[in-house]
Design a protein around this motif. Structure first.
Motif, short mmCIF file in Angstrom:
data_model
loop_
_atom_site.label_atom_id
_atom_site.label_comp_id
_atom_site.label_asym_id
_atom_site.label_seq_id
_atom_site.Cartn_x
_atom_site.Cartn_y
_atom_site.Cartn_z
N LEU A 182 0.86 -1.24 0.41
CA LEU A 182 -0.10 -0.31 -0.03
C LEU A 182 0.70 1.33 -0.16
O LEU A 182 0.47 2.22 -0.87
CB LEU A 182 -0.91 -0.26 1.21
N LEU A 183 2.10 1.50 0.66
CA LEU A 183 2.71 2.46 0.70
C LEU A 183 3.14 2.31 -0.63
O LEU A 183 3.48 3.70 -0.91
CB LEU A 183 4.01 2.00 1.95
N ARG A 184 3.73 1.52 -1.52
CA ARG A 184 4.29 1.64 -2.44
C ARG A 184 3.52 2.11 -3.92
O ARG A 184 3.29 3.28 -4.49
CB ARG A 184 4.73 0.26 -3.31
N ASP A 185 1.78 2.15 -3.85
CA ASP A 185 0.85 2.12 -4.56
C ASP A 185 -0.10 2.98 -4.54
O ASP A 185 -0.28 3.42 -5.70
CB ASP A 185 0.02 0.55 -5.12
N VAL A 186 -0.41 3.60 -2.58
CA VAL A 186 -0.95 4.62 -2.62
C VAL A 186 -0.46 5.68 -2.84
O VAL A 186 -0.67 6.60 -2.80
CB VAL A 186 -1.69 3.77 -1.65
N TYR A 187 0.79 4.98 -1.58
CA TYR A 187 1.17 6.06 -0.81
C TYR A 187 3.05 6.99 -1.84
O TYR A 187 3.26 7.70 -2.53
CB TYR A 187 1.97 6.61 0.49
N ALA A 188 3.05 6.21 -3.21
CA ALA A 188 3.78 6.17 -3.84
C ALA A 188 5.81 6.78 -3.97
O ALA A 188 6.04 7.05 -3.18
CB ALA A 188 4.01 7.07 -4.77
N VAL A 189 5.61 5.33 -2.15
CA VAL A 189 6.07 5.81 -1.38
C VAL A 189 7.56 4.49 -2.40
O VAL A 189 7.64 3.25 -2.48
CB VAL A 189 7.24 5.24 0.10
N PRO A 190 9.37 5.22 -2.43
CA PRO A 190 10.06 4.30 -2.69
C PRO A 190 10.54 3.04 -1.76
O PRO A 190 10.19 2.58 -0.86
CB PRO A 190 11.68 5.42 -2.73
N THR A 191 10.56 1.99 -2.77
CA THR A 191 10.99 0.23 -2.77
C THR A 191 11.93 0.78 -1.06
O THR A 191 11.27 0.06 0.59
CB THR A 191 11.02 -0.39 -3.22
N GLY A 192 12.65 0.78 -1.22
CA GLY A 192 14.62 0.96 -0.76
C GLY A 192 14.11 2.23 0.27
O GLY A 192 14.85 2.08 1.46
N LYS A 193 13.32 2.88 0.58
CA LYS A 193 12.27 3.21 2.22
C LYS A 193 12.29 2.55 2.69
O LYS A 193 11.57 2.33 3.79
CB LYS A 193 12.01 5.03 1.49
N ILE A 194 11.22 1.75 2.57
CA ILE A 194 10.44 0.38 3.47
C ILE A 194 11.54 -0.79 3.82
O ILE A 194 12.03 -1.52 3.58
CB ILE A 194 9.25 -0.12 2.21
#
Length: 235
Positions: A182-194
């Motif tokens: 959800l962070l990636r798809d809904v909030y556009a957070v880069p994978t490398g930050k998660i």
């Protein structure tokens, strides 16, 4: 406690975590640890799930690396005061914006080199808990945020708050693969930050579950153990 699976009805496939070599792990373990860590979130004896989580997290980090490395900054709900332990160095008043500014100044002046934020919309003041942004914007050290709620369909305020927290944070900790997705798809957070770290529970000695079922009137019934909140969602 294991994190919920993201297979099945969600339609999301679990991606295996990449393996790391022994040399890589040894290098990570040899890296210097932060010398002063501040944990922001509710704290016991306040009766709250976030308070229990933050307290357990501080206890675990202190047991592994030493209690002198860390302290806590809890949030007090309106008209409440708690008898906190010595580890609590400063308190936030939920709806007092100035207390968030003072806490940021304290952290910067005190020479902390890492802040660990426990984020849940309901524990900080302002619309969707936006008062915490006043503190985070002023910080002069790295920020790691553990997200206790990641919404698939946030309202406008919830989206704005989480997007700015994600921008201000150096790392984001999600408690399940679904939350990370959800962070990636809904909030556009880069994978490398998660980073995904399952919620877990303290390591407690085993006790016959029938003993506790008797206490809570659940004799002969199946009990479901989960983390987070359950709510009824309409179509």
């Amino acid at each position: 406690m294991s994190s919920p699976s993201t297979n099945g009805s969600s339609g999301l496939a679990r991606t295996p975590a990449p393996s790391r070599s022994t040399a890589t792990l040894q290098k990570e373990r040899s890296l210097p640890l932060p010398t002063r860590i501040a944990f922001i979130g509710n704290y016991l004896p306040r009766e709250c799930g976030i308070a229990t989580f933050t307290t357990d997290l501080c206890t675990a980090v202190a047991a592994e690396y030493g209690a002198e490395r860390l302290f806590a900054i809890p949030v007090n709900d309106p008209d409440s005061k708690y008898d906190y332990p010595e580890r609590v160095r400063l308190e936030l008043a939920q709806e007092d914006l100035a207390s968030y500014e003072r806490a940021a100044d304290f952290l910067n002046f005190n020479g902390n080199d890492l802040v660990c934020l426990q984020h849940e919309y309901g524990i900080y003041g302002g619309p969707a808990g936006r008062h915490i942004l006043t503190l985070l914007r002023r910080l002069k050290m790295p920020l790691v945020t553990t997200l206790h709620t990641v919404l698939r369909e946030p309202d406008r305020n919830q989206r704005l708050v989480l997007e700015e927290i994600a921008q201000l944070s150096d790392r984001l900790i999600a408690m399940s693969e679904l939350a990370a997705q959800l962070l990636r798809d809904v909030y556009a957070v880069p994978t490398g930050k998660i980073d995904v770290i399952p919620h877990g529970v303290p390591d407690l000695p085993f006790t016959d579950p029938n003993y506790f079922k008797d206490i809570f009137g659940a004799e002969g019934k199946s009990v479901l153990l989960t983390f987070g909140l359950l709510s009824k969602q309409g179509n």
